[in-house]
Design an enzyme around this catalytic site. Structure first.
Site, PDB file in Angstrom:
ATOM      1  N   SER A 123       0.841  -1.201   0.000  1.00 57.48           N
ATOM      2  CA  SER A 123       0.000   0.000   0.000  1.00 57.48           C
ATOM      3  C   SER A 123       0.871   1.244   0.000  1.00 57.48           C
ATOM      4  O   SER A 123       1.718   1.418   0.890  1.00 57.48           O
ATOM      5  CB  SER A 123      -0.885   0.011   1.245  1.00 57.48           C
ATOM      6  OG  SER A 123      -1.380   1.320   1.445  1.00 57.48           O
TER       7      SER A 123
ATOM      8  N   ASP B 160      -6.344  -6.564   4.942  1.00 60.88           N
ATOM      9  CA  ASP B 160      -5.735  -5.237   4.916  1.00 60.88           C
ATOM     10  C   ASP B 160      -5.683  -4.666   6.326  1.00 60.88           C
ATOM     11  O   ASP B 160      -6.724  -4.413   6.941  1.00 60.88           O
ATOM     12  CB  ASP B 160      -6.591  -4.340   3.998  1.00 60.88           C
ATOM     13  CG  ASP B 160      -6.001  -2.962   3.782  1.00 60.88           C
ATOM     14  OD1 ASP B 160      -4.894  -2.696   4.276  1.00 60.88           O
ATOM     15  OD2 ASP B 160      -6.675  -2.158   3.109  1.00 60.88           O
TER      16      ASP B 160
END
Ligand code: DX5
Ligand code: ZN
Length: 216
Positions: free
Chosen positions: A7, A174
């Site tokens: 990310s 996540d």
């Protein structure tokens, strides 16, 4: 096969092109783009204009995580900017199935995400309408948080439901994933791993990616 999605939320935003090259060289499978609107979650991050600017600098799949209140008004612009996959939050959608169908009709992969407080039952009956389910393992909004224990049960329930339906969908996790927490999420059935702070804090990103891929 485990896929790794670093990310850019934890990247150095003053040199995103270089950070993208770091992801590319590491052997990661996709780039995770965290889009926050200051409403669905408190911070504001980047818009489609930045995704568009980054697009020529990477061949990797652009995996776009929309943490926005009104996903319908942003789906098209992010796909036009070069997103290959769009994930919207079940909590934010007014007509989830219609939004997912729209993503697919515009040629992108459709993903649905649930925040830690949302029960997986809200997405179980639409698993055939998505390419990916994103199970948040921290509260959306910030990188560098601690993995919330117990999310494995949710992952397992979604994987079991997909298997019962004969669907080989991607299950992404996540938040708070590192070389330790990855073990339990993969064992529970996740196969796409977002990594923000752990990736960008690692001394050798390529070594870190192979460590993650080989850790289960
Ligand atoms: C949080 C974001 C995550 C975040 C993950 O809302 O969706 O993608 O960047 O960062 P780490 O891996 O540091 O928890
Ligand atoms: Zn994310």
């Amino acid at each position: 096969m485990i896929k790794i999605a670093p990310s850019i939320l934890s990247a150095d935003f003053s040199c995103l092109k270089t950070e993208l090259e770091k992801i590319e060289r590491s052997g990661a499978d996709m780039v995770h783009l965290d889009i926050m609107d200051g409403h669905f979650v408190p911070p504001i991050t980047i818009g489609a204009i930045v995704v568009n600017a980054l697009r020529p600098h990477s061949k990797l799949l652009f995996d776009t995580h929309l943490m926005v209140s009104n996903p319908d008004s942003h789906i098209e612009s992010f796909i036009e900017a070069g997103s290959d996959s769009i994930t919207i939050h079940a909590e934010a959608a007014t007509n989830l199935e219609a939004s997912l169908a729209r993503i697919r009709s515009l040629g992108a992969r459709a993903g649905v995400s649930i925040s830690p407080e949302t029960d997986e039952s809200v997405i179980i009956n639409i698993l055939d309408k998505v390419d990916m389910v994103l199970i948040m393992t921290v509260r959306p909004g910030y990188g560098g948080q601690k993995y919330i224990e117990g999310m494995e049960k949710k992952i397992r329930n979604v994987r079991d439901a997909a298997n019962r339906l004969g669907l080989s969908l991607d299950i992404q996790v996540d938040g708070g994933i590192n070389s330790e927490t990855i073990k339990k999420v993969v064992t529970a059935g996740a196969n796409v791993i977002v990594t923000g702070s752990a990736f960008f804090n690692s001394k050798d990103p390529a070594e870190f990616v192979s460590l993650l891929k080989g850790s289960v």
